[in-house]
Design an enzyme around this catalytic site. Structure first.
Site, PDB file in Angstrom:
ATOM      1  N   GLY A   1      -0.064  19.395  -0.384  1.00  0.00           N
ATOM      2  CA  GLY A   1       0.732  18.383  -1.067  1.00  0.00           C
ATOM      3  C   GLY A   1       1.109  17.232  -0.172  1.00  0.00           C
TER       4      GLY A   1
ATOM      5  N   GLY B   1       9.019   0.838   7.490  1.00  0.00           N
ATOM      6  CA  GLY B   1       7.598   0.893   7.142  1.00  0.00           C
ATOM      7  C   GLY B   1       6.944   2.173   7.605  1.00  0.00           C
TER       8      GLY B   1
ATOM      9  CB  CYS C   1       3.488  12.649  -1.970  1.00  0.00           C
ATOM     10  SG  CYS C   1       4.085  12.261  -3.627  1.00  0.00           S
TER      11      CYS C   1
ATOM     12  CG  HIS D   1      17.339   0.190 -32.959  1.00  0.00           C
ATOM     13  ND1 HIS D   1      17.859  -0.619 -31.970  1.00  0.00           N
ATOM     14  CD2 HIS D   1      18.382   0.529 -33.764  1.00  0.00           C
ATOM     15  CE1 HIS D   1      19.156  -0.767 -32.174  1.00  0.00           C
ATOM     16  NE2 HIS D   1      19.508  -0.079 -33.254  1.00  0.00           N
TER      17      HIS D   1
END
Length: 458
Positions: free
Chosen positions: A38, A264, A41, A437
């Site tokens: 895996g 990063g 992640c 809706h």
């Protein structure tokens, strides 16, 4: 020596998905993994962070029960139990991948793999051979000289997910998805959080209006935001940390228990044999063509190690395309202009396509529509009125150029825009598509209506 049609190096959402698709295509497949199936992640990224965030959201709900006419007393948190739940979720998902490997008859080779010439992989001294080798080794938290991670006072995302105790204060350096998600989590749990961002605004890749909305919401929740700011050094000699922050107004010293570096990622391409095989690399990325073949025949690379967006769903899509091409299928290159991006703070952020600024820079005459969730019946009933949906269309042809959302549940809504753009849907097509809706997704239709001067509920 074991011989395969395909061997994949790395079992993240790029690697394991590629392996399953390869097996489905009738290719004899093996996957090499040095840690847990895996990859980052499932084990240290997408999945466990969402488990942490859910705990924070539930905690917030309980603390605001009175807003819903409910009375709840004695609300408290057990930080270690929150962390344990997150780890249990990750473990369960990793076991799920193990099941998928068995189900699809994929050989799992445990150990550190290093590619060799003649399409071979050396895994801790044992040699395996394949007609095709796919590199999917992913990335890790990037370290910079002025933020050397020690795993205790200056940490990366891995340590942030497994802290033994909750820090009273934290400085988050970087406001991309990772930094913002952790800033939300720790603040919601009661940690005093400061976010330091080098760029002029937080979540700098998003549309400017989204950045402004998130900054307003975060400040309202007590998060200190510093933009156009840079951490130049961190003193860890005392009990906590003292971070020197350079701003446009001069230097400022911030004190906290912990600094989380979220500046990063760095690709995992060292010591895997790229130089030995002669695979071309540029600026920390493996060079590939539209179908992920490197400059060396039979060797491919997908996911974070290549130049595409470093996102799990991108790695999966690249891997599927790569093996379908290997299997002889007629496939088209991925459209990197239609990749959705999601940030799972609260409110959530989701976007696809061009921002308003990018559309103008590219010379489009545009129609822009925006619908705030404060005008949404479902959002009002749910108590989640923060945020909006913003859409951008080409005025001449009606092409859906971009969609940007911030609000509750928008990461589940963005797929409408991604699919619509894939199918070359126009603004009028969206307007004539009846939305249910009351839902949050009505806001997409209403935003489009706003762009075309037909909005009903504003």
């Amino acid at each position: 020596m074991s011989t395969y049609d395909v061997i994949i190096l790395g079992s993240g959402p790029g690697g394991y998905v590629t392996a399953i698709r390869a097996s489905q295509l009738g290719l004899k497949t093996a996957i090499v993994e040095k840690e847990s199936l895996g990859g980052v992640c499932l084990n240290w990224g997408c999945i466990p962070t969402k488990a942490l965030i859910k705990s924070a959201q539930v905690f917030e709900y309980l603390n605001h029960a009175a807003d819903y006419g409910l009375s709840v007393s004695g609300v408290d948190k057990d930080f270690s139990a929150v962390v344990k739940r997150s780890r249990d979720v990750a473990s369960g998902m990793s076991k799920g991948v193990q099941f998928l490997m068995k189900k699809n008859k994929i050989d799992v080779i445990s150990g550190f793999g290093k590619i060799k010439s003649n399409k071979q992989i050396d895994v801790d001294g044992t040699i395996y051979s394949a007609k095709n080798i796919i590199i999917a080794t992913g990335a890790r938290s990037r370290e910079i000289p002025n933020l050397p991670q020690d795993g205790k006072k200056i940490i990366g995302y891995r340590q942030a997910m497994t802290l033994e105790k909750q820090p009273k204060s934290m400085i988050v350096v970087g406001s991309g998805a990772i930094g913002i998600e952790f800033a939300y989590f720790f603040n919601a749990m009661g940690t005093k959080v400061t976010v330091v961002e080098y760029m002029p605004r937080i979540v700098p890749v998003e549309d400017e209006e989204v950045s402004k909305q998130l900054e307003r919401t975060f400040k309202k929740s007590g998060i200190n935001i510093m933009t156009s700011a840079e951490v130049t050094s961190v003193d860890t000699s005392g009990k906590g940390v003292k971070a020197t922050v350079k701003t446009k107004d001069g230097e400022e010293i911030l004190e906290a228990e912990i600094v989380l570096s979220a500046v990063g990622i760095k690709t995992n391409i060292e010591n895997i044999g790229l130089e030995d095989v002669g695979i071309a690399v540029d600026k920390d990325k493996i060079l590939v063509n539209d179908f992920y073949q490197t400059n060396m025949p039979g060797y491919y690379a997908i996911g974070d190690v290549t130049k595409g967006p470093a996102l799990a769903h991108v790695a999966s899509a690249e891997g599927i395309l790569c093996v379908e091409k290997i299997a002889g299928h007629d496939v088209e290159p991925i459209d990197y202009g239609n990749i959705p991006g999601c940030t799972y703070c609260s409110p959530e952020i989701a976007s696809v396509g061009l921002t308003e600024a990018q559309a103008k820079e590219q010379g489009y005459d545009i129609k822009v529509g925006k619908f705030p969730f404060s005008a949404s019946g479902k959002a009002s009933a749910s108590g989640t009125k923060d945020g909006f949906v913003k859409v951008i269309f080409d005025a001449k042809y009606g092409e859906w150029l971009g969609c940007h959302m911030i609000g509750a549940g928008v990461t589940d809504m963005i797929a409408e825009a991604v699919l619509g753009r894939k199918l070359e849907t126009t603004g009028h097509d969206v307007l004539k598509t009846i939305h249910p809706h009351p839902t949050m997704s009505e806001a997409v239709m209403e935003a489009v209506a706003d762009a075309y001067g037909e909005v009903i509920h504003l």
